[in-house]
Each structure stands twice: as C-alpha cells, then as structure tokens.
Design a protein around this motif. Structure first.
Motif, PDB file in Angstrom:
ATOM      1  N   PRO A 119      -3.100   6.040   5.607  1.00 47.22           N
ATOM      2  CA  PRO A 119      -3.667   6.633   6.819  1.00 47.22           C
ATOM      3  C   PRO A 119      -3.271   5.949   8.119  1.00 47.22           C
ATOM      4  O   PRO A 119      -3.835   6.263   9.159  1.00 47.22           O
ATOM      5  CB  PRO A 119      -5.167   6.508   6.575  1.00 47.22           C
ATOM      6  CG  PRO A 119      -5.312   5.312   5.711  1.00 47.22           C
ATOM      7  CD  PRO A 119      -4.063   5.221   4.878  1.00 47.22           C
ATOM      8  N   PHE A 145     -12.724   2.356  -6.768  1.00 51.88           N
ATOM      9  CA  PHE A 145     -12.237   3.738  -6.640  1.00 51.88           C
ATOM     10  C   PHE A 145     -11.791   4.270  -7.993  1.00 51.88           C
ATOM     11  O   PHE A 145     -12.079   5.420  -8.354  1.00 51.88           O
ATOM     12  CB  PHE A 145     -11.088   3.782  -5.634  1.00 51.88           C
ATOM     13  CG  PHE A 145     -10.505   5.146  -5.457  1.00 51.88           C
ATOM     14  CD1 PHE A 145     -11.289   6.208  -5.022  1.00 51.88           C
ATOM     15  CD2 PHE A 145      -9.162   5.391  -5.730  1.00 51.88           C
ATOM     16  CE1 PHE A 145     -10.746   7.482  -4.859  1.00 51.88           C
ATOM     17  CE2 PHE A 145      -8.618   6.644  -5.570  1.00 51.88           C
ATOM     18  CZ  PHE A 145      -9.407   7.695  -5.139  1.00 51.88           C
ATOM     19  N   GLU A 146     -11.124   3.427  -8.764  1.00 54.55           N
ATOM     20  CA  GLU A 146     -10.721   3.853 -10.116  1.00 54.55           C
ATOM     21  C   GLU A 146     -11.943   4.149 -10.975  1.00 54.55           C
ATOM     22  O   GLU A 146     -11.948   5.097 -11.763  1.00 54.55           O
ATOM     23  CB  GLU A 146      -9.833   2.770 -10.761  1.00 54.55           C
ATOM     24  CG  GLU A 146      -8.418   2.761 -10.167  1.00 54.55           C
ATOM     25  CD  GLU A 146      -7.629   1.475 -10.445  1.00 54.55           C
ATOM     26  OE1 GLU A 146      -6.570   1.296  -9.817  1.00 54.55           O
ATOM     27  OE2 GLU A 146      -8.087   0.649 -11.275  1.00 54.55           O
ATOM     28  N   LYS A 167       0.830  -1.208   0.000  1.00 53.40           N
ATOM     29  CA  LYS A 167       0.000   0.000   0.000  1.00 53.40           C
ATOM     30  C   LYS A 167       0.862   1.254   0.000  1.00 53.40           C
ATOM     31  O   LYS A 167       0.579   2.225  -0.716  1.00 53.40           O
ATOM     32  CB  LYS A 167      -0.899   0.004   1.243  1.00 53.40           C
ATOM     33  CG  LYS A 167      -2.033  -0.987   1.193  1.00 53.40           C
ATOM     34  CD  LYS A 167      -2.999  -0.686   2.347  1.00 53.40           C
ATOM     35  CE  LYS A 167      -3.918  -1.857   2.619  1.00 53.40           C
ATOM     36  NZ  LYS A 167      -3.608  -2.526   3.891  1.00 53.40           N
ATOM     37  N   LEU A 221      -9.666  -5.360  -0.749  1.00 51.53           N
ATOM     38  CA  LEU A 221      -8.867  -4.186  -1.101  1.00 51.53           C
ATOM     39  C   LEU A 221      -8.760  -4.031  -2.619  1.00 51.53           C
ATOM     40  O   LEU A 221      -8.825  -2.913  -3.144  1.00 51.53           O
ATOM     41  CB  LEU A 221      -7.474  -4.297  -0.480  1.00 51.53           C
ATOM     42  CG  LEU A 221      -7.436  -4.464   1.044  1.00 51.53           C
ATOM     43  CD1 LEU A 221      -5.998  -4.587   1.531  1.00 51.53           C
ATOM     44  CD2 LEU A 221      -8.136  -3.309   1.742  1.00 51.53           C
ATOM     45  N   MET A 241     -18.507   4.119   4.730  1.00 51.90           N
ATOM     46  CA  MET A 241     -17.153   4.330   4.220  1.00 51.90           C
ATOM     47  C   MET A 241     -17.151   4.463   2.700  1.00 51.90           C
ATOM     48  O   MET A 241     -17.942   3.837   1.999  1.00 51.90           O
ATOM     49  CB  MET A 241     -16.246   3.158   4.619  1.00 51.90           C
ATOM     50  CG  MET A 241     -16.026   3.046   6.110  1.00 51.90           C
ATOM     51  SD  MET A 241     -14.887   1.698   6.510  1.00 51.90           S
ATOM     52  CE  MET A 241     -13.310   2.513   6.138  1.00 51.90           C
ATOM     53  N   GLU A 245     -13.319   7.505  -9.900  1.00 55.37           N
ATOM     54  CA  GLU A 245     -12.472   8.586 -10.439  1.00 55.37           C
ATOM     55  C   GLU A 245     -12.706   8.796 -11.930  1.00 55.37           C
ATOM     56  O   GLU A 245     -12.806   9.929 -12.398  1.00 55.37           O
ATOM     57  CB  GLU A 245     -10.995   8.261 -10.201  1.00 55.37           C
ATOM     58  CG  GLU A 245     -10.533   8.524  -8.782  1.00 55.37           C
ATOM     59  CD  GLU A 245      -9.016   8.656  -8.699  1.00 55.37           C
ATOM     60  OE1 GLU A 245      -8.313   7.801  -9.293  1.00 55.37           O
ATOM     61  OE2 GLU A 245      -8.531   9.605  -8.052  1.00 55.37           O
ATOM     62  N   ARG A 290     -10.022  -0.869  -4.721  1.00 54.62           N
ATOM     63  CA  ARG A 290      -9.159  -0.148  -5.669  1.00 54.62           C
ATOM     64  C   ARG A 290      -9.839   0.022  -7.005  1.00 54.62           C
ATOM     65  O   ARG A 290      -9.844   1.098  -7.602  1.00 54.62           O
ATOM     66  CB  ARG A 290      -7.858  -0.936  -5.905  1.00 54.62           C
ATOM     67  CG  ARG A 290      -6.749  -0.616  -4.973  1.00 54.62           C
ATOM     68  CD  ARG A 290      -5.527  -1.442  -5.271  1.00 54.62           C
ATOM     69  NE  ARG A 290      -4.823  -1.009  -6.473  1.00 54.62           N
ATOM     70  CZ  ARG A 290      -3.579  -1.371  -6.765  1.00 54.62           C
ATOM     71  NH1 ARG A 290      -2.915  -2.164  -5.943  1.00 54.62           N
ATOM     72  NH2 ARG A 290      -2.996  -0.948  -7.853  1.00 54.62           N
ATOM     73  N   LEU A 341      -9.802   0.984   0.644  1.00 50.71           N
ATOM     74  CA  LEU A 341      -8.599   0.369   0.073  1.00 50.71           C
ATOM     75  C   LEU A 341      -7.378   0.589   0.938  1.00 50.71           C
ATOM     76  O   LEU A 341      -6.330  -0.017   0.720  1.00 50.71           O
ATOM     77  CB  LEU A 341      -8.394   0.812  -1.382  1.00 50.71           C
ATOM     78  CG  LEU A 341      -7.870   2.200  -1.730  1.00 50.71           C
ATOM     79  CD1 LEU A 341      -6.370   2.276  -1.627  1.00 50.71           C
ATOM     80  CD2 LEU A 341      -8.276   2.525  -3.160  1.00 50.71           C
ATOM     81  N   SER A 342      -7.485   1.464   1.933  1.00 52.58           N
ATOM     82  CA  SER A 342      -6.379   1.682   2.872  1.00 52.58           C
ATOM     83  C   SER A 342      -6.518   0.884   4.160  1.00 52.58           C
ATOM     84  O   SER A 342      -5.655   0.956   5.025  1.00 52.58           O
ATOM     85  CB  SER A 342      -6.314   3.164   3.263  1.00 52.58           C
ATOM     86  OG  SER A 342      -6.022   3.959   2.151  1.00 52.58           O
ATOM     87  N   GLU A 378     -11.240   5.042   1.161  1.00 57.07           N
ATOM     88  CA  GLU A 378     -10.747   4.724   2.503  1.00 57.07           C
ATOM     89  C   GLU A 378     -10.668   3.206   2.693  1.00 57.07           C
ATOM     90  O   GLU A 378      -9.749   2.699   3.343  1.00 57.07           O
ATOM     91  CB  GLU A 378     -11.656   5.340   3.580  1.00 57.07           C
ATOM     92  CG  GLU A 378     -11.033   5.188   4.968  1.00 57.07           C
ATOM     93  CD  GLU A 378     -11.808   5.901   6.080  1.00 57.07           C
ATOM     94  OE1 GLU A 378     -12.901   6.427   5.806  1.00 57.07           O
ATOM     95  OE2 GLU A 378     -11.298   5.909   7.218  1.00 57.07           O
TER      96      GLU A 378
END
Lengths: 472, 472
Positions: A340, B462-463, A323, B455, B431, B466, B459, B437-438, B435
């Motif tokens: 984070p 999230f892509e 990560k 995760l 969430m 975006e 990811r 993915l972290s 967040e």
C-alpha cells in the motif's frame, strides 16, 4: 491469458508453469519462496549474478567494523536453502536480456562464460539498485568502492585489510555513508565525510541533523559539509589518492567509498520495454504487476506511492523489498496481497546516537505543497529522575488548520529512535496532533516521563496549530 | 448558570469565580494549573491532605530501592511552585465533606486540627484511589504497608531502614507488587510474593506471564501463585509476623506490603451525592464533567470508556490522571478538550525484564464477547546477527473474520517493551492485522530484523485469521 490464469487462481492447474526471477536478494528471494510455497507445482528459476542470496546489505557496515563476525551471518537464506524449497537457483549467472515477445530471458554464466535462454510464463524483475556515481574525473579509479552488494562489501573489507589504507574519504553523508565512516573509524582509520547538505543525512531537518553532526565529530570523523566531490585524483598507477571538492579542498585518500545513495537498476527493463514510472523506477500496481502482462517487479528497482505526497518515489530499503517480494510471490501463487505504499520511515545509529524519521521533512512537505507548523521538544527517554534517563529530541511537522501529522523526527541515545514507529503509525492513519496527545501510550518511570515525549510534542504542535489558526 | 458561563467562555468575566480542587496530585494539580493558566482571574484553591503535590507515585519503588536518591526527585511540582502560579494551595488539609446545595467544602487542617468551609463555583474532585485491603484477620496490623501515596512510600522506607526487617511478603503480584518486591530484594531482603493468578501480573496472558515469573524467580524472589492471603498473623504487640494463605501456607514476614491494586476514592462523592458509574468510579463525560453542574472529576477516582470493550473501567495510572486533569482544567478555563478513553496500555520493568500490554488480553477479549485468534512470535530486538540482539516475544490477539487487532503483549529485554506504543496506536485506529503487516516501520540492523517483530506477528496473526475464515 485471462486474469484468473495470470494471477494463478488455485482452480487452474499450473503444471509446468514457469516463473523466472531476476535477482536473488530480498525482493527476488521473497517472491520466489512465496510463489513456490503457495504453488509447489510451479517451476521457479532464480538468477543471481552475485555469490549470495537473500542477504542483509544493511548489515555490511557492521561486517566492515567487525561487529558482525562473518559474511555468512548476513545471509538470511543461502542458495542451498532456496534449493531445498524446490527453487532452481542459478548463482553467478547474469540475465543479460529479456525478450518479451518470445517470453525468454538470455543469461550468461559469469564463472564459465557459458550462456543460454530460459523461458518464462511469469517474470519477476528484482534487480535492485546501483550506487550513484557522480560523473567526475577519476570516479572509476582503483580504490573507489561502492557498498551496494555483499560482493562490494567483501571487496571493501579486503582492501581495508590489505594494510595499505590509512585515510578514507566517504563521499555522501547519508545513512550508509555515515555507517561506513563509523565502521572505518572503528578500524582505526582517518575518516572524512563529504556531503552537499549543511548537516549530514539531509533527509533530516537541520535542527535534528546538527545532533548527528555533533555525534559524528565526537568520533573524530571529519565532516566537510555544503560541499561536493568534483574530482578524484589518481596516482600514476590509476589508484585514487585524493578527493577534490567543488570548493577546491583536496582531501587525501587511500580509499574512497561512494555513499551517495542508489538509483534503480532498470537498464534491462528499459531495453526490454518494461515501462518505468515518473520517478525512474519500474512502474507497478499495488499487486507489484508491471504494465507488461505476466511481468512483476519488486524491491529497490520499483517505484512506490508515497502516501503523504501522493508522488511516486523510489525508496531502496530492505524492509520494502521483502514486503514487495512477498506480495508479488503471493499474487503469482494465486493469493491476494497488496503493497500500500510508503511514508518515508528510516532509522539509523551513528556513533551511539540514534536517529529516525517518518513522513515528510519540512523541505519535503514544502515541496509537496503543504503548509505546516513545527514543534520541537527536548525530553528524556525515562522519567527525568530515573537513573540512566537520556536526552531525546522530537520534532513534529503538522499541517496548518487540520493539525494532521505530516512528519516526525527523533534523535537521542539508547532506546530513543525506535519510538519513531509509533509516529509512523500515527501518520499512516492520518491522525491529527490533537488526537495524538490523547493516545493511551505506555508509561512507567523506566520508559518515559509521565507525559511521553510523543505526547509532549503533540501538545506543543497542537498549540502551534491553534495559534496559527487564530491568525488565519 | 448556562453552559457558556459554566465552561468559562472567555467572553464572560469571571472575576471572583472560585475553583476548588480536592487533591493536589497528578489530576488535581494539572486541573488547577491549566485552569489558572487559561484564566488568571480565577480564584483556584487546591486542598491536599498529604505532604506533597504533583508527585510520581509510580516512582516510589525506585525510591525504595535507592535507584532514585530522594523523595524530592519524585515531585514534579512543589506546593511553592503551584503557589507561584497563583494557586492557593492548602497542604495537609483534608476535605471532609462536600455540600452541593450550599456549594462549599468542609475542610480540616491535619496539623493543627482547625477546620473551616470554602465556597466554590466549580469543584474538581481528584481524590485518587485507596489500596485494596482484603477483609482478612490482621490486615490492620502494624507492619502492613500500602504504597499508594508518597507518604506511604516514606513510611515504608522508614520501616525498611529501621533494621528490623529481614523478610518481606508482598501480597499481590501485579505491577506495583513486583516492583516493590524487586526494590526490597535490591535492599538485600528475603522476599515472597503471593498472587491469585497462575502467573504474575494477571493482566498478561499466561504464555507471556511465564517469562515474568522466570525473571522474578531468577532474582531469588519466591513466588506463591494461585493462592491468596487468608490472614495476617500478629505477635503479642499487634505487629505482623506472618502471612497465612488460603492453601494453608504460612509465610513468615517482618513486613507486609499490599500490592493488590487500588479502588477509586469515592466516599466523599457518594456522601455528597455525586453519582458513580457502573464500574464504581465517578461517572464523567468526555470533558470530565460529573453529572452535577459545575462539578468535575479526574484521575484515579473516575471511570473511563474502554474503547475496545465499550465498558466503563477504572484505570489508575498517572498518565491518564495527568491527561484528565488537563482536560478538566482547559474546560474550566473556557477552552475545549476531551478525554477519549483508554485501551489498557501498560508497561513495567521487572528485574531486567521488560513487559508491556495494550488492548484486551485473551481473558478480557472473551469477557467482552469477542471471538479471536492469537499469534505468538519469538524474535529479536535487533537483526539476529547483530551484537546484543535480545529475544523478544510478541503476542497478538486478532478478531475472527475482521482481523482487527484487539490486543497485544510484548516481553523481552532492553528496548523491547516500549514497542507496545506502536501496537497501541494500531489498536486505537482499529487496524486489522493485514494492514499492520504492510506498515512502513523503521528498520536498520541495530533496531530490528528486516521483518520487524511487529510485522512478523501481524503476518502470523493474519495467517491465523485466514485459516479460521476457511473453517467458518
């Protein structure tokens, strides 16, 4: 160089901008590939002193035990695959110095002895960690092995296959120590594990650790607990022949494995003047920037924020390294990403027993200044009446008064330990045990009792919080 | 009666205060036992028209298949155990009317035909649900079975053991329908499942449901999809002999099982004037109070808040029934507890395939007015190189722009589906996928790839968020 340039804003042309990455494993490999993927015009050079890139060090015990067929299986991305993405990979090449003023690294080819310098605009420091070596007599003897790198694993495997090894002593009963102990046992060797804690894997509370100890002993692995290595005795040829403990026990050994954990590999950084943090790891911000302009760091060598204790900690785990490398690479490539922090989640399988933890143990919670109550429940992995239901023990640590979940540990068989993720997310979100017991978790008889063990533990912890509040 | 008295504040004496509970399964049993535990001076009378209390209806399919030995294994708490706690349990006794003015219930003894009235100060309405019965010809024929109660299960088992049954048609391919189909297949019967959706278990998206369909077909269970039951043909003796579908297919059947889901059992409440909500279930507040003073409700008969859609929904699940009954009982007993709603988590095992979901499906998200992106990843349950690694498919539905996780579905084998709990807790805490993915989730090779499937999916989602934002 202003921040826009430094973070590689896409509005700025970067032709000829050069990124040097020190270390080609999880963190370095991820940083290199993310940066290159986002900004193909970057020149990315990655130095790796070993023989492999982007491999699973966590998989080494399973290669030792032959559960995994070959070294190649552990490699997620080979040098050739990195090169196919346009990354200039220099294998078996060690960076021996960093000159921050001239912005170059000095390197040495470990095969032909050649050396040179490589200039950088951005530097990614991803050197990983080195095994703890207690400063005792004989520690550098032949036959004393680390299990940090794939090359370490290859050396250990070669030694075990030589046929000269019958008795193995593993120094350190943490995750890696026990996994290696089990692997050696599977190979038919006599195995003894020495650990300073009263129960193995000292990051678990003793009432969970006792299950781990039982499981280990059931596999005929000898446990020497509450004891430490004092010396390694060698024979005339300088080869380890026994481990002597602080309490005076002499444990014969044809081979010694060091499983005492690791410390961040920061020598190069210290020499160059890249600041460390309070924990001894490289200090980084949430974007994985060190305190030196244009120098980034990621993986086992950096320190992270522990979201519960508020302290900086070094946690050497592949999942964090991946990560963090990704975050560094995205930022170098002009994107925006942050790491984070950590909450101490870990999982292991030891001789058919699964164990996992997240957040703070009771000892860690005390050290962080928390006051808390605990709840331990023994339940089953399926409905109690369902065939194959297995015992599972779950422990919760909840803050006094607020009831906030501070830590959780789980131990059991088959499909037990991965449930820790649910608790990790509760902790991440700072949930109280009263809210946790209302969660809409999945239920069907093949998967849990109608009151899931997580919910039962939360109920019990909540009752403990309430009982404690009445006495405040 | 003021609220302090009504909620049974411990400062008020309750000698002779009488709580009547209608229904002795999960919700009623929990309410009765919590109230009595907190306030031993309460008179608690629990009416149950069946032959069992506090049993696992979800376990019935496994009793049918003989995976569970006996009916008794499914009973969490017998009438005798309830009585030992001081609860006055009236078995095989049906409440046939509620008089809110006189504050009595009318009951009938189903064994001896006797009847009477029982006064109450507090009433807990926990009547559960009744199976959906489509209004088609022949639906009431002999040989058409529900699987709602333990008594239904006993009747179905007796029919299957009679030796007269070779061909079974299950109407409805949801969780219970498929579980019963599998149970019948294990018994060596020919089994056909009819369902209106294009893939079975229509609460899953089709790209997950197709895995379920494959698994079902591999067990030689015939699937008739995108079709519905139009009639049940009977023989001269009034016994079911075939199911005729809307598309005109005739499916021979010696026995028909209704697995079309359930609706709340609210007839008594409607007759008495206890208000229903918009969903058709009993309307309750967060403390499980109905809109009638001193009348509480819990379990399959009530509606709950769906925390994502904001709508009131009826979700018939033992886990909710237990929690709601507990909340009602605590409040009746003078404590304070709430049921904060549901997010649609469900899990099932179908012929070695595990499947689970939480939050909203794509169809549900659309219906709730959300716009979203989706991400589907195919990964493995262990590190890819680890022996026994199994495929796992994970789907995430994330809100446009905000990236908030709205729904997740997972399908795979061995130790795959229970991972849904982690995603349920992400959704519970609202969430975003960035967040997620972290998150510090557990990793070791026997449990997941170094990038956990959760995760990886985050990811990818999230892509997608975006990429979508760039086009807004």
């Amino acid at each position: 160089m202003d921040r826009r340039t430094r973070t590689g804003s896409p509005s700025v042309r970067d032709v000829g901008r050069r990124v040097v990455v020190i270390g080609g494993d999880a963190a370095g490999g991820s940083a290199a590939s993310q940066a290159k993927k986002r900004r193909p015009d970057l020149d990315v050079v990655m130095f790796e002193r070993g023989r492999a890139t982007s491999y699973s060090a966590c998989g080494i015990p399973y290669w030792i035990s032959d559960a995994v067929d070959s070294e190649a299986d552990l490699v997620a991305r080979t040098p050739e695959q990195h090169r196919a993405m346009g990354i200039d990979v220099r294998m078996r090449t060690e960076v021996v110095g960093i000159d921050l003023d001239r912005r170059v690294v000095h390197w040495r080819d470990l095969e032909d002895g050649g050396s040179g310098v490589e200039p950088f605009d951005d530097l990614v420091y991803a050197t990983g960690s080195v095994p703890m070596r207690p400063p005792v007599p004989g520690i550098d003897a032949t036959g004393v092995h680390g299990v940090q790198t794939l090359d370490d694993g290859a050396a250990l495997r070669a030694a075990l296959e030589s046929g000269d090894v019958r008795r193995v002593v593993v120094v350190g009963g943490g995750y890696i120590g026990l996994e290696i102990a089990e692997a050696c046992r599977i190979r038919g060797l006599e195995v003894t594990v020495v650990d300073m804690s009263a129960t193995p894997v000292g990051t678990f509370d003793p009432d969970v650790g006792e299950f781990i100890a039982d499981a280990v002993r059931k596999e005929d692995i000898e446990l020497v607990l509450s004891d430490a290595v004092a010396a390694i005795e060698t024979d005339a040829g300088g080869r380890a022949r026994a481990v002597v403990t602080a309490s005076g026990r002499e444990l014969p050994a044809d081979l010694v494995v060091l499983g005492l954990g690791v410390r961040p590999a920061v020598r190069l950084a210290e020499e160059a003047g890249i600041p460390l943090g309070t924990s001894g790891g490289i200090a980084v911000d949430t974007g994985m920037r060190t305190r030196v302009e244009g120098v980034w760091a990621a993986g086992d060598c950096v320190e992270s924020v522990h979201r519960l204790s508020g302290q900086r900690v070094v946690v050497a785990l592949g999942t964090h390294a991946n990560k963090q490398g990704r975050v560094a690479g995205i930022n170098i490539g002009g994107g925006y990403a942050t790491f984070p922090g950590v909450i101490g989640t870990a999982i292991t399988r030891i001789c058919e027993l699964e164990a996992a933890r997240t957040g703070l143990s009771t000892a860690e919670a005390e050290a962080a200044g928390y006051q808390f109550v605990t709840a331990v429940v023994d339940s089953t992995t399926k409905a109690g009446y369902f065939p194959g239901a297995q015992p599972i023990r779950l422990k919760m640590i909840a803050e006094r008064r607020s009831g906030r979940l501070l830590g959780a540990q789980v131990v059991g068989r088959e499909a037990a330990a991965k449930r820790i993720d649910a608790l990790a997310i509760c902790i991440w979100n700072e949930m109280g045990v009263d809210e946790i017991l209302s969660l809409d978790l999945s239920y069907a008889p093949p998967f849990s009792p109608v009151w899931d063990p997580v919910l039962i533990a939360a109920r019990k912890a909540f009752e403990a919080v309430e009982a404690d509040v009445r006495q405040l």
